[in-house]
Design a protein around this motif. Structure first.
Motif, PDB file in Angstrom:
ATOM      1  N   GLU A   1       0.814  -1.216   0.000  1.00 16.54           N
ATOM      2  CA  GLU A   1       0.000   0.000   0.000  1.00 16.54           C
ATOM      3  C   GLU A   1       0.847   1.266   0.000  1.00 16.54           C
ATOM      4  OE1 GLU A   1      -3.752   1.948   2.495  1.00 16.54           O
ATOM      5  OE2 GLU A   1      -2.823   0.073   3.158  1.00 16.54           O
ATOM      6  N   GLU A   2       2.013   1.214   0.642  1.00 14.94           N
ATOM      7  CA  GLU A   2       2.833   2.426   0.731  1.00 14.94           C
ATOM      8  C   GLU A   2       3.397   2.866  -0.618  1.00 14.94           C
ATOM      9  OE1 GLU A   2       5.451  -1.033   2.304  1.00 14.94           O
ATOM     10  OE2 GLU A   2       3.352  -0.372   2.439  1.00 14.94           O
ATOM     11  N   LEU A   3       3.331   1.997  -1.641  1.00 16.57           N
ATOM     12  CA  LEU A   3       3.806   2.375  -2.972  1.00 16.57           C
ATOM     13  C   LEU A   3       2.670   2.753  -3.911  1.00 16.57           C
ATOM     14  CD1 LEU A   3       6.559  -0.342  -3.627  1.00 16.57           C
ATOM     15  CD2 LEU A   3       6.857   1.993  -2.759  1.00 16.57           C
ATOM     16  N   ALA A   4       1.451   2.816  -3.384  1.00 20.60           N
ATOM     17  CA  ALA A   4       0.287   2.996  -4.255  1.00 20.60           C
ATOM     18  C   ALA A   4       0.195   4.384  -4.883  1.00 20.60           C
ATOM     19  CB  ALA A   4      -0.998   2.696  -3.478  1.00 20.60           C
ATOM     20  N   LYS A   5       0.937   5.359  -4.388  1.00 23.86           N
ATOM     21  CA  LYS A   5       0.880   6.709  -4.945  1.00 23.86           C
ATOM     22  C   LYS A   5       2.100   7.062  -5.785  1.00 23.86           C
ATOM     23  CE  LYS A   5      -2.105   8.547  -1.279  1.00 23.86           C
ATOM     24  NZ  LYS A   5      -2.287   9.609  -0.245  1.00 23.86           N
ATOM     25  N   GLU A   6       2.984   6.113  -6.008  1.00 19.39           N
ATOM     26  CA  GLU A   6       4.193   6.370  -6.792  1.00 19.39           C
ATOM     27  C   GLU A   6       3.876   6.385  -8.285  1.00 19.39           C
ATOM     28  OE1 GLU A   6       6.930   7.222  -5.455  1.00 19.39           O
ATOM     29  OE2 GLU A   6       6.507   6.696  -3.362  1.00 19.39           O
ATOM     30  N   GLU A   7       4.605   7.206  -9.042  1.00 17.46           N
ATOM     31  CA  GLU A   7       4.417   7.288 -10.486  1.00 17.46           C
ATOM     32  C   GLU A   7       5.339   6.353 -11.246  1.00 17.46           C
ATOM     33  OE1 GLU A   7       4.884  11.346 -11.597  1.00 17.46           O
ATOM     34  OE2 GLU A   7       3.006  11.979 -10.647  1.00 17.46           O
ATOM     35  N   ARG A   8       6.460   5.987 -10.626  1.00 19.97           N
ATOM     36  CA  ARG A   8       7.384   5.038 -11.235  1.00 19.97           C
ATOM     37  C   ARG A   8       7.919   4.109 -10.154  1.00 19.97           C
ATOM     38  NH1 ARG A   8      11.960   7.840 -14.713  1.00 19.97           N
ATOM     39  NH2 ARG A   8      12.323   8.866 -12.703  1.00 19.97           N
ATOM     40  N   LEU A   9       8.106   2.855 -10.514  1.00 20.64           N
ATOM     41  CA  LEU A   9       8.661   1.878  -9.586  1.00 20.64           C
ATOM     42  C   LEU A   9       9.809   1.135 -10.267  1.00 20.64           C
ATOM     43  CD1 LEU A   9       5.429   0.243  -8.089  1.00 20.64           C
ATOM     44  CD2 LEU A   9       6.948   1.888  -6.968  1.00 20.64           C
ATOM     45  N   LEU A  10      10.890   0.963  -9.519  1.00 18.59           N
ATOM     46  CA  LEU A  10      12.011   0.155  -9.989  1.00 18.59           C
ATOM     47  C   LEU A  10      11.735  -1.298  -9.614  1.00 18.59           C
ATOM     48  CD1 LEU A  10      14.934  -0.004 -11.128  1.00 18.59           C
ATOM     49  CD2 LEU A  10      15.732   0.320  -8.778  1.00 18.59           C
ATOM     50  N   LEU A  11      11.668  -2.171 -10.604  1.00 24.34           N
ATOM     51  CA  LEU A  11      11.416  -3.584 -10.377  1.00 24.34           C
ATOM     52  C   LEU A  11      12.737  -4.339 -10.418  1.00 24.34           C
ATOM     53  CD1 LEU A  11       8.219  -4.061 -12.585  1.00 24.34           C
ATOM     54  CD2 LEU A  11       8.382  -3.361 -10.180  1.00 24.34           C
ATOM     55  N   ALA A  12      13.035  -5.069  -9.344  1.00 23.69           N
ATOM     56  CA  ALA A  12      14.331  -5.730  -9.203  1.00 23.69           C
ATOM     57  C   ALA A  12      14.151  -7.240  -9.081  1.00 23.69           C
ATOM     58  CB  ALA A  12      15.068  -5.193  -7.980  1.00 23.69           C
ATOM     59  N   ASP A  13      15.227  -7.986  -9.399  1.00 22.27           N
ATOM     60  CA  ASP A  13      15.191  -9.441  -9.243  1.00 22.27           C
ATOM     61  C   ASP A  13      15.527  -9.799  -7.794  1.00 22.27           C
ATOM     62  OD1 ASP A  13      17.946  -9.403  -8.872  1.00 22.27           O
ATOM     63  OD2 ASP A  13      18.422 -10.180 -10.855  1.00 22.27           O
ATOM     64  N   PRO A  14      15.494 -11.090  -7.415  1.00 19.24           N
ATOM     65  CA  PRO A  14      15.725 -11.463  -6.016  1.00 19.24           C
ATOM     66  C   PRO A  14      17.081 -11.051  -5.467  1.00 19.24           C
ATOM     67  CG  PRO A  14      14.675 -13.268  -7.180  1.00 19.24           C
ATOM     68  CD  PRO A  14      15.035 -12.247  -8.218  1.00 19.24           C
ATOM     69  N   GLU A  15      18.065 -10.833  -6.341  1.00 16.43           N
ATOM     70  CA  GLU A  15      19.381 -10.380  -5.891  1.00 16.43           C
ATOM     71  C   GLU A  15      19.484  -8.863  -5.813  1.00 16.43           C
ATOM     72  OE1 GLU A  15      19.205 -13.003  -8.334  1.00 16.43           O
ATOM     73  OE2 GLU A  15      19.271 -14.204  -6.507  1.00 16.43           O
ATOM     74  N   GLY A  16      18.394  -8.176  -6.135  1.00 24.12           N
ATOM     75  CA  GLY A  16      18.380  -6.725  -6.063  1.00 24.12           C
ATOM     76  C   GLY A  16      18.813  -6.028  -7.335  1.00 24.12           C
ATOM     77  N   ALA A  17      19.123  -6.781  -8.394  1.00 25.96           N
ATOM     78  CA  ALA A  17      19.543  -6.163  -9.651  1.00 25.96           C
ATOM     79  C   ALA A  17      18.329  -5.553 -10.359  1.00 25.96           C
ATOM     80  CB  ALA A  17      20.200  -7.206 -10.551  1.00 25.96           C
ATOM     81  N   PRO A  18      18.436  -4.292 -10.813  1.00 25.43           N
ATOM     82  CA  PRO A  18      17.307  -3.664 -11.518  1.00 25.43           C
ATOM     83  C   PRO A  18      16.979  -4.407 -12.809  1.00 25.43           C
ATOM     84  CG  PRO A  18      18.941  -2.026 -10.840  1.00 25.43           C
ATOM     85  CD  PRO A  18      19.571  -3.371 -10.643  1.00 25.43           C
ATOM     86  N   VAL A  19      15.696  -4.664 -13.031  1.00 22.38           N
ATOM     87  CA  VAL A  19      15.248  -5.360 -14.227  1.00 22.38           C
ATOM     88  C   VAL A  19      14.441  -4.442 -15.128  1.00 22.38           C
ATOM     89  CG1 VAL A  19      13.820  -7.266 -15.101  1.00 22.38           C
ATOM     90  CG2 VAL A  19      15.230  -7.592 -13.058  1.00 22.38           C
ATOM     91  N   ALA A  20      13.580  -3.616 -14.526  1.00 21.70           N
ATOM     92  CA  ALA A  20      12.693  -2.789 -15.340  1.00 21.70           C
ATOM     93  C   ALA A  20      12.165  -1.623 -14.517  1.00 21.70           C
ATOM     94  CB  ALA A  20      11.520  -3.624 -15.866  1.00 21.70           C
ATOM     95  N   ILE A  21      11.633  -0.636 -15.230  1.00 18.66           N
ATOM     96  CA  ILE A  21      10.888   0.465 -14.625  1.00 18.66           C
ATOM     97  C   ILE A  21       9.414   0.277 -14.965  1.00 18.66           C
ATOM     98  CG2 ILE A  21      10.520   2.964 -14.562  1.00 18.66           C
ATOM     99  CD1 ILE A  21      13.205   2.214 -13.504  1.00 18.66           C
TER     100      ILE A  21
END
Length: 515
Positions: free
Chosen positions: A69-89
């Motif tokens: 819920e705390e991310l519900a007002k964000e306009e962009r989110l960084l999506l990461a894999d289980p090791e924390g490496a960025p995969v997508a926006i």
């Protein structure tokens, strides 16, 4: 518009669950074409109801992303894999709170739990790099690469979650010859024993045309619509024809709904004629060519599972030896297979006492590695710092489930004894463990009145006095299991007798050898 690397520093991030990461990979590589991102509420609802996006485009399943819920007002989110490496926006265009029973997530769907408890976010996804997590990465080619190699050739695809046995191999060879087609093998991975499935498919490639392609696809199973989604993905990879094992499978996948989901895709369903093993000449061939008293059907899934459970040899007439070996490696006999015994019940029900007694009894018998994950011990170590809020209690159970699944993966016995009051979280742990081994749920159903009478720690008295908020059984619910393999009431049952009941279950199931 693309995102610069420097923009990522302060962007809120999220690591999706395994099922959603698999969906993300297929969104990014084009296998989920025409989707370019996660669906919004209207599209998800229309897909669930009619197998179409809101604009009428055929699409078989909701593809959505759960967020806190705390991310519900964000306009962009960084999506990461289980090791924390960025995969997508994720460029968020919509967020919404799910209804109590959202459509499109039937029983057994790995996305169902999050669907009933989370906010969801929709929007276009922007790739930041090729995913690096997951087995057989070198074989996981993009649809664009596979289409380029196929170069428009007539292509028969088979998407499978199980190894290919002799019947499948014969049918595929027959159809490839009839269609003058190339063969595209799509092992569907992402839910345990991925390595065994891919190795088993690779092992039989020599029995198929030399130009056959093997491309593992991280496609999470969608009960009731799985075949429709697999056909859609096969078309994205360039297949012109799609193998369905038999008419019963097609009907199970939705029949007419499957045709709607495929819509205008350039792919044709192909169902082979029935085959059986001809005992008179010891070969697999079309049933129409076999005399009735010489036709031998292949074992059912239940019969094959029973053979593996007992550690018996898989017959060579049914499957090649290399496939049999992979099946044995993935599913060793029950007496040597990893298992989690998960006790659940109210505080004071006796579950910890029984769990300790079971652990001691198994150690005394020998032959198995035993790990006890008792609720109180876990709280002091693995889950130190967590509160007793619902979210933290769920997180505590998930942590226990993760450790238990790893113990099970390596052939050990994990014995867990948390309260675990919520059915959805227990189901999530069952899925985690079942991906690596076996799971047995024991409900210690001692009544609340008896638990309060015992109350050695004085917890119930404090809860009644309002000193402990959200206490299970008093101010917070306990959801009684309807899927327990064993139910015990310790009101009139001694600890030794309760342990014996559990041992009897494990011996009868083959997980523990009888003395």
């Amino acid at each position: 518009m693309t995102t610069e690397a420097g923009d990522l520093r302060d962007m809120p991030s999220l690591t999706p669950g395994p099922a959603e990461l698999a969906d993300l990979e297929l969104l990014l590589n084009g296998a989920f074409h025409p989707l370019t991102g996660f669906l919004g509420a209207v599209d998800a609802a229309t897909v669930a109801a009619a197998g179409r996006l809101s604009d009428g485009t055929p699409w078989p399943v909701p593809v959505t992303l759960a967020i806190p819920e705390e991310l519900a007002k964000e306009e962009r989110l960084l999506l990461a894999d289980p090791e924390g490496a960025p995969v997508a926006i994720l460029h968020v265009t919509e967020t919404w709170k799910d209804a109590a029973s959202p459509p499109g997530f039937p029983e057994g769907d790995p996305l169902r739990t999050s669907a009933t408890t989370s906010w969801r976010a929709a929007g276009r996804v922007e790739a930041l790099g090729a995913p690096e997590h997951g087995p057989f990465r070198r074989l996981r080619r993009s649809p664009r690469e596979v289409r380029a190699e196929l170069a428009g050739a007539t292509t028969l695809a088979i998407a499978t979650r199980t190894p290919l046995h002799r019947r499948h191999l014969g049918q595929l060879r027959q159809l490839v010859e009839k269609l003058d087609a190339r063969l595209l093998l799509l092992p569907l991975i992402g839910e345990g024993h991925d390595d065994a499935l891919v190795r088993a498919v690779l092992a039989v490639r020599r029995e198929l045309p030399a130009d056959s392609l093997v491309v593992p696809v991280p496609l999470i199973e969608r009960p009731g619509r799985d075949l429709a989604l697999a056909a859609h993905v096969a078309a994205a990879y360039g297949a012109t024809h799609f193998f369905t094992a038999d008419s019963e499978e097609t009907a199970h996948a939705g029949g007419a709904a499957l045709v709607v989901a495929i819509g205008d895709l350039p792919i044709e369903l192909v169902t082979p004629e029935p085959w059986a093993y001809d005992e008179s000449v010891e070969v697999w061939r079309p049933l129409s060519k076999i005399e009735a008293d010489h036709a031998r059907p292949e074992p059912t899934e239940a019969e094959l599972a029973a053979v593996l459970d007992r550690g018996e040899k898989i017959p060579e007439w049914f499957t090649p030896p290399a496939v049999a070996e992979e099946l044995r490696r993935a599913h060793p006999p029950r007496h040597g297979r990893g298992i989690t015994v998960f006790f659940t019940g109210l505080s004071g029900s006796g579950k910890s006492t029984i769990a300790r007694g079971l652990a001691d009894a198994l150690v005394e018998r020998g032959g198995r590695t035993v790990t006890l994950l008792d609720g109180d011990v876990v709280r002091r170590l693995l889950s130190a710092g967590l509160t007793f809020s619902r979210d933290d209690r769920d997180l505590n159970i998930r942590r226990i489930g993760y450790v238990a699944a790893e113990i099970t993966r390596h052939g050990g016995v994990a014995i867990c004894a948390p309260i675990a009051p919520y059915a959805a979280t227990r189901a999530e742990v069952r899925r985690m463990v079942n991906a690596t081994g076996d799971f047995v749920l024991v409900h210690v159903a001692t009544p609340l009145e008896e638990c309060e009478r015992r109350d050695r720690k004085g917890l119930y008295a404090k809860a009644r006095a309002g000193l402990i908020p959200e206490f299970t059984g008093i101010s917070d619910p306990y959801e009684v299991p309807d899927d327990a393999e064993l139910t015990l009431d310790t009101t009139a049952l001694t600890p030794d007798a309760a342990v014996e009941r559990v041992l009897d279950l494990l011996v009868a199931g083959g997980w523990v050898r009888s003395e």
